[in-house]
Design a protein around this motif. Structure first.
Motif, PDB file in Angstrom:
ATOM      1  N   ALA A 130       0.780  -1.312   0.238  1.00  0.00           N
ATOM      2  CA  ALA A 130       0.256   0.163  -0.246  1.00  0.00           C
ATOM      3  C   ALA A 130       0.803   1.412   0.046  1.00  0.00           C
ATOM      4  CB  ALA A 130      -1.054  -0.097   1.263  1.00  0.00           C
ATOM      5  N   ILE A 131       1.995   1.283   1.180  1.00  0.00           N
ATOM      6  CA  ILE A 131       2.908   2.587   1.001  1.00  0.00           C
ATOM      7  C   ILE A 131       3.435   2.469  -0.187  1.00  0.00           C
ATOM      8  CG2 ILE A 131       4.522   2.957   1.571  1.00  0.00           C
ATOM      9  CD1 ILE A 131       3.974   2.551   4.346  1.00  0.00           C
ATOM     10  N   LEU A 132       3.936   1.502  -1.531  1.00  0.00           N
ATOM     11  CA  LEU A 132       4.916   1.028  -2.729  1.00  0.00           C
ATOM     12  C   LEU A 132       4.200   1.931  -3.436  1.00  0.00           C
ATOM     13  CD1 LEU A 132       6.477  -1.900  -1.924  1.00  0.00           C
ATOM     14  CD2 LEU A 132       7.479   0.388  -1.750  1.00  0.00           C
ATOM     15  N   VAL A 133       2.549   1.296  -3.650  1.00  0.00           N
ATOM     16  CA  VAL A 133       1.544   2.295  -4.391  1.00  0.00           C
ATOM     17  C   VAL A 133       1.317   3.303  -4.390  1.00  0.00           C
ATOM     18  CG1 VAL A 133      -1.059   2.142  -5.319  1.00  0.00           C
ATOM     19  CG2 VAL A 133      -0.171  -0.147  -4.667  1.00  0.00           C
ATOM     20  N   GLY A 134       1.609   3.693  -2.909  1.00  0.00           N
ATOM     21  CA  GLY A 134       1.267   5.604  -2.409  1.00  0.00           C
ATOM     22  C   GLY A 134       2.607   6.520  -2.944  1.00  0.00           C
ATOM     23  N   VAL A 135       3.431   5.914  -3.059  1.00  0.00           N
ATOM     24  CA  VAL A 135       4.677   6.386  -3.142  1.00  0.00           C
ATOM     25  C   VAL A 135       5.119   6.233  -4.294  1.00  0.00           C
ATOM     26  CG1 VAL A 135       7.359   6.133  -3.553  1.00  0.00           C
ATOM     27  CG2 VAL A 135       6.287   6.208  -1.048  1.00  0.00           C
ATOM     28  N   GLY A 136       4.686   5.513  -5.660  1.00  0.00           N
ATOM     29  CA  GLY A 136       4.387   4.848  -6.276  1.00  0.00           C
ATOM     30  C   GLY A 136       3.504   6.028  -7.713  1.00  0.00           C
ATOM     31  N   SER A 137       2.506   6.392  -7.011  1.00  0.00           N
ATOM     32  CA  SER A 137       1.424   7.585  -7.412  1.00  0.00           C
ATOM     33  C   SER A 137       1.909   8.376  -7.759  1.00  0.00           C
ATOM     34  CB  SER A 137      -0.211   7.078  -6.651  1.00  0.00           C
ATOM     35  OG  SER A 137      -0.421   5.587  -7.509  1.00  0.00           O
ATOM     36  N   ALA A 138       1.962   9.555  -6.227  1.00  0.00           N
ATOM     37  CA  ALA A 138       2.957  10.716  -6.172  1.00  0.00           C
ATOM     38  C   ALA A 138       3.558  10.488  -6.887  1.00  0.00           C
ATOM     39  CB  ALA A 138       3.600  11.018  -4.265  1.00  0.00           C
ATOM     40  N   LEU A 139       4.515   9.915  -6.894  1.00  0.00           N
ATOM     41  CA  LEU A 139       5.721   9.923  -8.454  1.00  0.00           C
ATOM     42  C   LEU A 139       5.226  10.513  -9.632  1.00  0.00           C
ATOM     43  CD1 LEU A 139       9.172   8.006  -6.916  1.00  0.00           C
ATOM     44  CD2 LEU A 139       8.919  10.124  -7.230  1.00  0.00           C
ATOM     45  N   VAL A 140       4.197   9.600 -10.434  1.00  0.00           N
ATOM     46  CA  VAL A 140       3.685   9.322 -11.443  1.00  0.00           C
ATOM     47  C   VAL A 140       2.383  11.080 -11.391  1.00  0.00           C
ATOM     48  CG1 VAL A 140       1.573   8.411 -12.991  1.00  0.00           C
ATOM     49  CG2 VAL A 140       3.344   7.104 -11.991  1.00  0.00           C
ATOM     50  N   LEU A 141       2.790  11.481 -10.645  1.00  0.00           N
ATOM     51  CA  LEU A 141       1.647  12.736 -10.532  1.00  0.00           C
ATOM     52  C   LEU A 141       2.664  13.756 -10.680  1.00  0.00           C
ATOM     53  CD1 LEU A 141      -0.697  14.764 -10.194  1.00  0.00           C
ATOM     54  CD2 LEU A 141      -0.476  14.340  -7.802  1.00  0.00           C
ATOM     55  N   TRP A 142       3.979  13.928 -10.337  1.00  0.00           N
ATOM     56  CA  TRP A 142       5.338  14.646  -9.887  1.00  0.00           C
ATOM     57  C   TRP A 142       6.077  14.598 -11.292  1.00  0.00           C
ATOM     58  CZ3 TRP A 142      10.332  14.018 -10.201  1.00  0.00           C
ATOM     59  CH2 TRP A 142      11.343  14.629 -10.210  1.00  0.00           C
ATOM     60  N   LEU A 143       6.182  13.670 -12.275  1.00  0.00           N
ATOM     61  CA  LEU A 143       6.323  13.431 -13.302  1.00  0.00           C
ATOM     62  C   LEU A 143       5.353  14.073 -14.641  1.00  0.00           C
ATOM     63  CD1 LEU A 143       8.078  10.342 -13.322  1.00  0.00           C
ATOM     64  CD2 LEU A 143       8.502  12.268 -13.194  1.00  0.00           C
ATOM     65  N   LEU A 144       4.380  13.539 -14.004  1.00  0.00           N
ATOM     66  CA  LEU A 144       3.543  14.565 -15.473  1.00  0.00           C
ATOM     67  C   LEU A 144       3.183  15.542 -15.265  1.00  0.00           C
ATOM     68  CD1 LEU A 144       0.503  14.139 -16.952  1.00  0.00           C
ATOM     69  CD2 LEU A 144      -0.810  14.500 -14.679  1.00  0.00           C
TER      70      LEU A 144
END
Length: 427
Positions: free
Chosen positions: A24-38
């Motif tokens: 769950a935490i990994l999904v959270g970090v990954g999702s934020a990274l994708v948003l940040w890149l966008l």
């Protein structure tokens, strides 16, 4: 499973919650990274389109002909992506809710490209719908491959929660948004047993976004010194007026959507939308462009710098821009532009009636239109309270939301029910 059996089903163990918290935490970090890149890509392209290029032509971002040109070209570019890129940039955002079934991975590049172009080009839509769709699809695909113990619905909830936490800078938004869905789901265990993993993902997403320097939708407005009963009435009137505008927007969306899509070809649809958005941008100026977060910040930091006429112009043009952007095939969400409209309406109410406290007017302006746009009382209350940072406003919002909910609950939704894909879209 019967209600009795569901109530008696065992709660998950502490050990299983801790183990599942890792993905769950990994999904959270990954999702934020994708948003940040966008955000990084769209802001980089935005700087080129609105700062670097206009200087080469003796213009600025406020030059009317430049606004018209960029939005027209943006419409053509988004339409070309939808028409020609495999997957056609996913479903029409006007036909989707905030959280939908996961997309095929092959659709994601086109959806991301259309979203980046629209955000950078000044289209009045936010990133929320596309980025939640992208992160949900990635989470479902990756977790299905590497963590088979997490079922598809939970994977989607984790990614959606994480992205909402990253978008709004706090896991509370995701917890509130998914409370209703979780409470309605069948199965045993306490509510917070079910919310444990989504909140872990949302918290990881929010913290990651803060560490990456992301912008949070949270401000400080002059607080209320002393309350009285009239404030509730004034707040209700502001929220009701804002909700009515949201209802009219929702009523008009299917008709405008049908008008643009009569052109059939996606390139022509978005090109026509870009032309109209360009004309609206020339009328309303830079404050009415883009998703609205930076513009909301400007309004909240300097609310006294604008006249009633300017604020009415900002709100009116943004309503029309949101309507056109949503109807003309651009990919994006409707919450961020709605927040800007609500803030502009709230500041306008304070300017016209100075007796309404500024923080209450802004919070209620936001609450009304967001409630009409999302049909979610929790997220409307949360955003209204977060915008002003005034604890005195929160209990009043909890009362004001009730009659406003009665206004919107049977009104049209701000979504167009999907139609069968046209032959042109398939071409």
């Amino acid at each position: 499973m019967s209600d009795t059996a569901a109530a008696e089903a065992p709660s998950p163990s502490v050990r299983s919650l801790l183990i599942m918290a890792v993905p769950a935490i990994l999904v959270g970090v990954g999702s934020a990274l994708v948003l940040w890149l966008l955000d990084l890509m769209s802001e980089g392209l935005q700087h080129i389109l609105w700062t670097t290029l206009p200087q080469s032509f003796g213009a600025t971002e406020a030059t009317p002909w430049w606004i018209f040109t960029v939005l027209t070209v943006t419409g053509a570019a988004v339409g070309l992506v939808i028409w020609s890129v495999p997957g056609h940039a996913g479903p029409d955002s006007a036909t989707t809710e905030l959280v939908e079934a996961p997309l095929r991975p092959g659709v994601l590049p086109g959806l991301l490209l259309a979203t980046v172009i629209g955000l950078a080009g000044g289209v009045s839509l936010g990133p929320e719908n596309p980025i939640i769709a992208v992160n949900s699809a990635l989470a479902v695909a990756l977790l299905a491959r590497f963590v088979k113990a997490i079922p598809l619905p939970l994977a989607m909830m984790l990614a959606s929660s994480a992205t909402i936490g990253a978008l709004f800078g706090t896991p509370i938004a995701a917890a509130l948004l998914f409370t209703g869905a979780v409470a309605a789901a069948k199965g045993g265990g306490a509510l917070w047993d079910k919310l444990f993993l989504p909140v872990a993902a949302a918290g990881a997403g929010a913290v990651t976004m803060h560490l990456l320097g992301g912008k949070a939708l949270s401000f400080q407005v002059t607080p209320i010194d002393q309350t009285d009963g009239w404030m509730l009435l004034w707040g209700l009137l502001v929220a009701a007026a804002s909700a009515l505008i949201g209802i009219l927007l929702a009523w008009a969306l299917p008709y405008v959507h049908r008008g643009f899509h009569a052109l059939r070809n996606p390139l022509l649809i978005s090109l026509a939308g870009g032309v109209v958005l360009g004309l609206l941008g020339m009328w309303g100026g830079p404050m009415t462009l883009f998703k609205g977060l930076d513009e909301t910040t400007e309004l909240l930091r300097h609310p006294g710098d604008y006249s009633a006429g300017q604020l009415a112009l900002f709100a009116g043009v943004k309503v029309l821009a949101l309507l056109v952007a949503a109807a003309a095939g651009f990919r994006g969400g409707r919450i961020f532009p709605a927040v800007f409209i609500g803030v502009a309406l709230g500041v306008l109410a304070h300017v016209l009636f100075p007796g309404i406290p500024l923080s209450l007017a802004i919070a209620c302006g936001c609450l009304g239109i967001v409630l009409a746009a999302t049909r979610d009382g929790w997220i409307a209350i949360f955003l209204g309270a977060a915008l002003v940072g005034d604890p005195v406003v929160l209990p009043m919002l909890c009362i004001i939301v009730l009659p406003v909910w009665l206004m919107v609950t049977k009104a049209p939704e701000l979504v167009v029910h999907a139609q069968p894909e046209s032959a042109a879209a398939k071409a």
